[in-house]
Design an enzyme around this catalytic site. Structure first.
Site, PDB file in Angstrom:
ATOM      1  N   ARG A  23      12.080   3.387   1.511  1.00  0.00           N
ATOM      2  CA  ARG A  23      11.754   2.461   2.597  1.00  0.00           C
ATOM      3  C   ARG A  23      12.938   1.531   2.777  1.00  0.00           C
ATOM      4  O   ARG A  23      13.461   0.996   1.789  1.00  0.00           O
ATOM      5  CB  ARG A  23      10.511   1.657   2.276  1.00  0.00           C
ATOM      6  N   LYS A  75      22.138  -7.886  -5.676  1.00  0.00           N
ATOM      7  CA  LYS A  75      23.506  -8.358  -5.928  1.00  0.00           C
ATOM      8  C   LYS A  75      24.487  -7.769  -4.912  1.00  0.00           C
ATOM      9  O   LYS A  75      25.691  -7.931  -5.049  1.00  0.00           O
ATOM     10  CB  LYS A  75      23.969  -7.953  -7.330  1.00  0.00           C
ATOM     11  N   HIS A 122       7.680   6.336  10.359  1.00  0.00           N
ATOM     12  CA  HIS A 122       6.908   6.233   9.126  1.00  0.00           C
ATOM     13  C   HIS A 122       6.021   7.476   9.069  1.00  0.00           C
ATOM     14  O   HIS A 122       4.827   7.405   9.309  1.00  0.00           O
ATOM     15  CB  HIS A 122       6.069   4.944   9.164  1.00  0.00           C
ATOM     16  N   ARG A 173       0.810  -1.219   0.000  1.00  0.00           N
ATOM     17  CA  ARG A 173       0.000   0.000   0.000  1.00  0.00           C
ATOM     18  C   ARG A 173       0.843   1.269   0.000  1.00  0.00           C
ATOM     19  O   ARG A 173       0.490   2.226  -0.666  1.00  0.00           O
ATOM     20  CB  ARG A 173      -1.016  -0.022   1.132  1.00  0.00           C
ATOM     21  N   THR A 174       1.960   1.269   0.716  1.00  0.00           N
ATOM     22  CA  THR A 174       2.742   2.504   0.763  1.00  0.00           C
ATOM     23  C   THR A 174       3.333   2.816  -0.616  1.00  0.00           C
ATOM     24  O   THR A 174       3.272   3.952  -1.086  1.00  0.00           O
ATOM     25  CB  THR A 174       3.867   2.398   1.809  1.00  0.00           C
TER      26      THR A 174
END
Lengths: 198, 312
Positions: free
Chosen positions: B104, B82, B134, B54-55
């Site tokens: 994030r 990687k 957040h 959702r974010t």
């Protein structure tokens, strides 16, 4: 041009903000808006197709005043709202971010209507260009007209007003300030040299 | 504002400005053309090192509605898997001309590092970092509450659940107290940080005693993926003491609302019945999330980069 009582009353509340020469007083503004209301009705043959949209901030109360006058003449209310153009301005990337003003489109929308944009001062014409773009995202009016309290000239775009309260020849260094009761506690149009109102 | 890294950085005026701007952005959802030209020509990179639906989608929708170009960059399927470092990723983004980076990361402080290291010049928005903060979630929660409750001054807001691991709880406590609300945090002792003395809120272990004094209840998700230890004896016991079910909901004042940042564990911290009730504003939170993120992106990115005041 005797100063109206209300103007005197409010001057006491807000003495420091007032600088410059008064070119329109409260009764001049009132007469100009009454004439504009009649011109809008005459041009559009009544109030039926008309939607009034004020451009924040000072265009909004002006639109409401014109709306009230049309109501008084025709006995019919005209949908009246506000249109914020902040995000459509061409200088948006060049200045610090600005807060948004309220956009309030009448419930019936603007499709097929004659939208009359209302603003206080017409200067470069860039605000009106932004407003035309904003309208394009909201619908497709049959026609768009422009009503302004003061036209001070110095257009930078091919835009003109359909209804003008007062044509005010100015030089670029001058500064035109519109005071309205709703925000400033008085009705007046002032003209001053730039920097005078520091 | 140049970056949005912490809800605690926001002054009351800044927070109100974001909420007021979001109010205007929200009206866009009712228009035929859901698009504004404010960020035309700007590039927003969604840099997601952790899974999120959702974010990320919310930020993507917000940026697109403002006409920005959006590049999605998730750890899976990119060079990040990687073993590319955060610095090299940042330099890449800078070279591509990212105006804004929505980050994030599983580690607390990663967005702060991006913003302050000088690796890149764009604005950084923290979309959740580890167990730290957040901020856009807190803003959308405050926005949702404000729409239902009016001004938040003196409103009693209760946050229940895994506060220890929750970045949502921390951001909410900081923002809601800035906005003048009285916040109470309810959790089992094992799920509270050891030292709560610097948090501008009251704590309690007893959910039932707080319920009748709450204008809004925010249930936090029990974050099983962050739990390495036994923080409570069993899921059933947690639900019995800290879960919001019909009986507990009945003890709330009449106008109280129920929030949840999602994703929900139905049957654990919140019963399905409560989640689907008329008091629940959980779906509305998602709608409001887009408006809040539009407001944040607009206020951070629409102006000049040069004349920005150094307030970040």
């Amino acid at each position: 041009m005797s100063p109206a009582q209300s103007a005197e009353q409010h001057q006491a509340e807000q003495p420091p903000k007032r600088s410059g020469r008064e070119v329109l007083d409260a009764s001049d503004i009132s007469r100009a808006l009454t004439r504009i209301a009649h011109e809008i009705l005459e041009r559009n043959r009544g109030a039926d197709p008309v939607v009034l949209l004020g451009i924040p901030r000072r265009g909004v109360p002006l639109a409401q005043r014109v709306s009230a006058r049309i109501q008084a003449v025709e006995g019919q209310s005209v949908p009246t709202g506000s249109l914020d153009v902040t995000m459509y301005r061409d200088d948006i990337g060049l200045k610090p971010p600005r807060g948004l003003e309220h956009t309030d489109i009448p419930a019936d929308g603007i499709d097929g209507k004659v939208v009359v944009l209302v603003d206080d001062v017409l200067f470069s014409g860039r605000t009106i260009r932004a407003a035309l773009d904003a309208l394009g995202d909201l619908g497709r009016p049959r026609a768009v007209q422009l009503a302004v309290l003061v036209d001070r000239g110095h257009r930078e775009l091919p835009i003109r007003a359909d209804y003008v309260g007062k044509n005010l020849p100015t030089s670029l260094v001058e500064r035109v300030t519109v005071h309205l009761d709703e925000f400033d506690g008085e009705d007046a149009v002032l003209i001053a040299d730039k920097g005078a109102q520091a | 504002m140049k970056h949005l890294l912490s809800a605690g950085d926001l002054s009351r005026d800044e927070a109100q400005l974001i909420l007021d701007t979001a109010e205007e952005m929200r009206s866009l959802a009712d228009r035929p053309i859901k698009k504004l030209p404010a960020l035309r020509g700007r590039t927003v990179v969604n840099l997601f090192f952790e899974d999120s639906t959702r974010t990320r989608i919310s930020f993507e929708a917000a940026a697109k509605r403002l006409s920005a170009d959006v590049i999605n960059f998730s750890a899976k399927g990119s060079s990040l898997s990687k073993g590319e470092s955060l610095k090299d990723t940042a330099l890449t983004l800078q070279a591509m001309g990212a105006d804004g980076v929505v980050c994030r990361h599983g580690s607390s402080g990663a967005p702060h590092l991006l913003a302050t290291s000088g690796w890149m010049t764009g604005s950084v928005v923290n979309a959740g970092d580890g167990t730290h903060e957040h901020p856009t979630q807190a803003l959308l929660d405050a926005f949702t509450m404000r729409r239902h409750l009016g001004a938040l001054d003196g409103r009693r807001i209760t946050i229940v659940g895994d506060v220890l691991h929750s970045r949502v709880a921390r951001s909410n406590v900081l923002l809601l107290s800035t906005l003048g609300a009285d916040v109470t945090v309810v959790a089992p002792p094992t799920l509270l940080p050891v030292d709560m003395s610097t948090w501008p809120c009251v704590t309690s272990y007893d959910f039932d005693s707080v319920l009748p004094k709450s204008d809004a209840v925010m249930m936090l998700r029990v974050q099983r993926e962050r739990m390495n230890d036994a923080f409570f004896p069993s899921a059933r016991e947690y639900t019995r003491r800290y879960g919001l079910d019909r009986n507990r909901m009945a003890q709330l004042p009449d106008e109280a609302i129920v929030l949840h940042p999602g994703p929900m564990n139905r049957g654990m911290e919140i019963s399905a019945e409560v989640a689907d009730s008329t008091r629940s504003v959980i779906v509305e939170q998602v709608t409001n999330g887009v408006a809040i993120r539009m407001a944040v992106l607009y206020l951070l990115l629409s102006g000049t980069n040069e004349t920005e005041e150094p307030t970040a």
